[in-house]
Design a protein around this motif. Structure first.
Motif, PDB file in Angstrom:
ATOM      1  N   GLU A  92     -47.767  51.173  31.283  1.00  0.00           N
ATOM      2  CA  GLU A  92     -46.356  51.129  31.208  1.00  0.00           C
ATOM      3  C   GLU A  92     -45.700  49.651  31.137  1.00  0.00           C
ATOM      4  N   LYS A  93     -46.521  48.678  31.926  1.00  0.00           N
ATOM      5  CA  LYS A  93     -46.034  47.571  32.214  1.00  0.00           C
ATOM      6  C   LYS A  93     -46.447  46.738  30.818  1.00  0.00           C
TER       7      LYS A  93
ATOM      8  N   GLU B 162     -43.266  47.951  28.470  1.00  0.00           N
ATOM      9  CA  GLU B 162     -41.995  47.129  28.799  1.00  0.00           C
ATOM     10  C   GLU B 162     -42.170  45.736  28.501  1.00  0.00           C
ATOM     11  N   MET B 163     -43.362  45.119  28.779  1.00  0.00           N
ATOM     12  CA  MET B 163     -43.303  43.544  28.501  1.00  0.00           C
ATOM     13  C   MET B 163     -43.173  43.043  26.801  1.00  0.00           C
TER      14      MET B 163
ATOM     15  N   THR C 180     -50.978  50.818  36.605  1.00  0.00           N
ATOM     16  CA  THR C 180     -49.549  50.772  36.096  1.00  0.00           C
ATOM     17  C   THR C 180     -49.625  49.812  35.109  1.00  0.00           C
ATOM     18  N   TYR C 181     -50.784  49.368  34.276  1.00  0.00           N
ATOM     19  CA  TYR C 181     -50.627  48.418  33.358  1.00  0.00           C
ATOM     20  C   TYR C 181     -50.172  49.094  32.113  1.00  0.00           C
TER      21      TYR C 181
ATOM     22  N   THR D 188     -48.218  36.448  32.472  1.00  0.00           N
ATOM     23  CA  THR D 188     -47.095  37.342  33.347  1.00  0.00           C
ATOM     24  C   THR D 188     -45.972  37.685  32.473  1.00  0.00           C
ATOM     25  N   GLU D 189     -44.999  38.357  33.031  1.00  0.00           N
ATOM     26  CA  GLU D 189     -43.896  38.908  32.358  1.00  0.00           C
ATOM     27  C   GLU D 189     -43.056  37.369  32.351  1.00  0.00           C
TER      28      GLU D 189
END
Length: 411
Positions: free
Chosen positions: A55-56, A59-60, A52-53, A90-91
């Motif tokens: 897409e993450k 997004e970040m 999932t990285y 992290t986010e």
């Protein structure tokens, strides 16, 4: 104390004074080889799930609809042989420091402030885990060797770690900065020299990295064709490893996991540009020449290990255990092909790659820890998968190859 002349100095044919009977050593040496008494590791709690990285990350960093870029990153993640990694970024970090979500915004000061704080903390955690297994007091530590590529400060990270651990002020420290992925092999090599320099020497060796802090940045069209950018985002994780080394185990107090008999460091001629890291206003920028590192290993590894193998009668590589830095899956494949060993001989390296990615300098020490655990899980007779002798192989920029010849011990 007798003077130089009184101890029997004579003049040789070249006019130089030579001692016929040197003065006895003031510091006695140990009788046996260096032993690994304990291994401790530590990682930040945040986990990157490889599936999932992509897409993450988009997004970040606020990346818009760029399907070609996303598909390229997804392909590299899916084929990396990595399932998860640990990260300091992290986010929440990106929201607090939006310069991380850029490709070229000035962020080096922010990154160094973070890394200078968390690297000593994670190093101390790994060190205390090693000390707990060792079972001896920190006051027994006489030397410390630290490697990292993630920090820049004065006093150095070694000094900060020593103070956080509460080590004696007389502990002799060596700090290896900006060494990259071969740092784990280097602290083993230097630690062995120190452990054998004086009887009762006990050496704490540490390798610690905050790769995501120094390398995290926004994917852009500018980086679309830069394989080094994607590899940094796809493979790198964070963590620390620590070992306790020393010779002549104290009866009923210390039990070796491995013994160390030989080590080497070789910088391969003509390969200095294979992997390069440059500090910029935007952090650490990696440059990797495509397919060059596997070619270097394929051409040189067998010749480099031959010197150590000759010391023990030149056994077959299949009769040895292998603790190899898993910088990427292709590295492990080339080692298997070059040494003509099955993939299973590198299982601990593959397992660390799968669960942690490439942590840079600590990675081969993570593999060493996994080697003894894997050997026990599979019912092997020794800490080296049932084999007697093995190699720890550290690899990194330079292009440097670090080798340590290890002797396993029975369970």
């Amino acid at each position: 104390m007798a003077s130089y002349v009184e101890r029997g100095a004579v003049t040789n044919g070249h006019g130089h004074k030579v001692l016929q009977q040197p003065h006895p050593r003031l510091v006695p040496l140990p009788d046996g080889p260096t032993c690994v008494f304990a291994i401790g590791t530590a990682c930040p709690p945040t986990t990157i799930e490889q599936k999932t990285y992509p897409e993450k990350l988009f997004e970040m960093c606020g990346v818009g609809d760029n399907k070609p870029l996303l598909q390229k990153l997804k392909y590299m993640c899916d084929t990396s042989c990595i399932e998860k990694r640990h990260a300091f970024v992290t986010e929440e970090v990106v929201k607090e420091y939006p310069e991380f979500a850029s490709y070229s915004d000035k962020s080096l000061t922010t990154r160094l402030n973070m890394a200078n704080k968390v690297v000593p903390e994670i190093a101390v955690e790994a060190a205390m885990n090693a000390v707990q297994e060792w079972g001896r007091p920190l006051s027994d530590i006489t030397h410390m060797v630290v490697a990292t590529t993630s920090t820049l400060s004065i006093p150095g990270t070694d000094f900060v770690i020593a103070r956080k651990l509460g080590l004696k002020p007389s502990v002799q420290r060596i700090f290896m900065n900006q060494v990259g992925c071969w740092g784990g092999g280097a602290v083993m090599r230097v630690g062995r020299i120190l452990a054998e320099s004086a009887k009762d020497a006990r050496v704490l060796v540490i390798a610690a990295e905050a790769n995501t802090i120094m390398n995290f940045r926004k994917p852009t069209e500018e980086t679309f064709y830069k394989v080094d950018y994607f590899l940094a985002h796809v493979t790198l994780g964070d963590g620390a490893a620590a070992l306790i080394l020393g010779a002549d185990p104290k009866l009923n107090h210390e039990r070796p996991l491995y013994e160390m008999y030989w080590s080497s460091q070789t910088a391969i001629e003509g390969s200095a540009e294979a992997i390069v890291g440059t500090f910029s206003d935007a952090g650490l920028v990696q440059s990797l020449q495509k397919n060059v590192v596997p070619d270097i290993l394929g051409k040189h590894l067998k010749g480099l290990v031959s010197e150590g193998m000759e010391l023990i009668g030149s056994p077959s590589p299949t009769d040895m255990f292998w603790v190899v830095h898993p910088g990427a899956y292709r590295i492990l494949e080339v080692v298997s092909e070059t040494m003509d060993i099955k993939k299973e001989k590198l299982q601990p390296s593959w397992d660390i790659l799968r669960d942690f990615g490439n942590i840079s300098s600590p990675t081969c020490l993570f593999v060493l820890d996994e080697m003894r655990k894997y050997s026990k899980r599979t019912g092997a007779a020794t800490t080296g998968e049932g084999c007697e002798w093995g190699f720890l192989v550290g690899l990194g920029p330079g292009f440097n190859v670090e080798l340590t010849l290890l002797l396993s011990v029975p369970f």
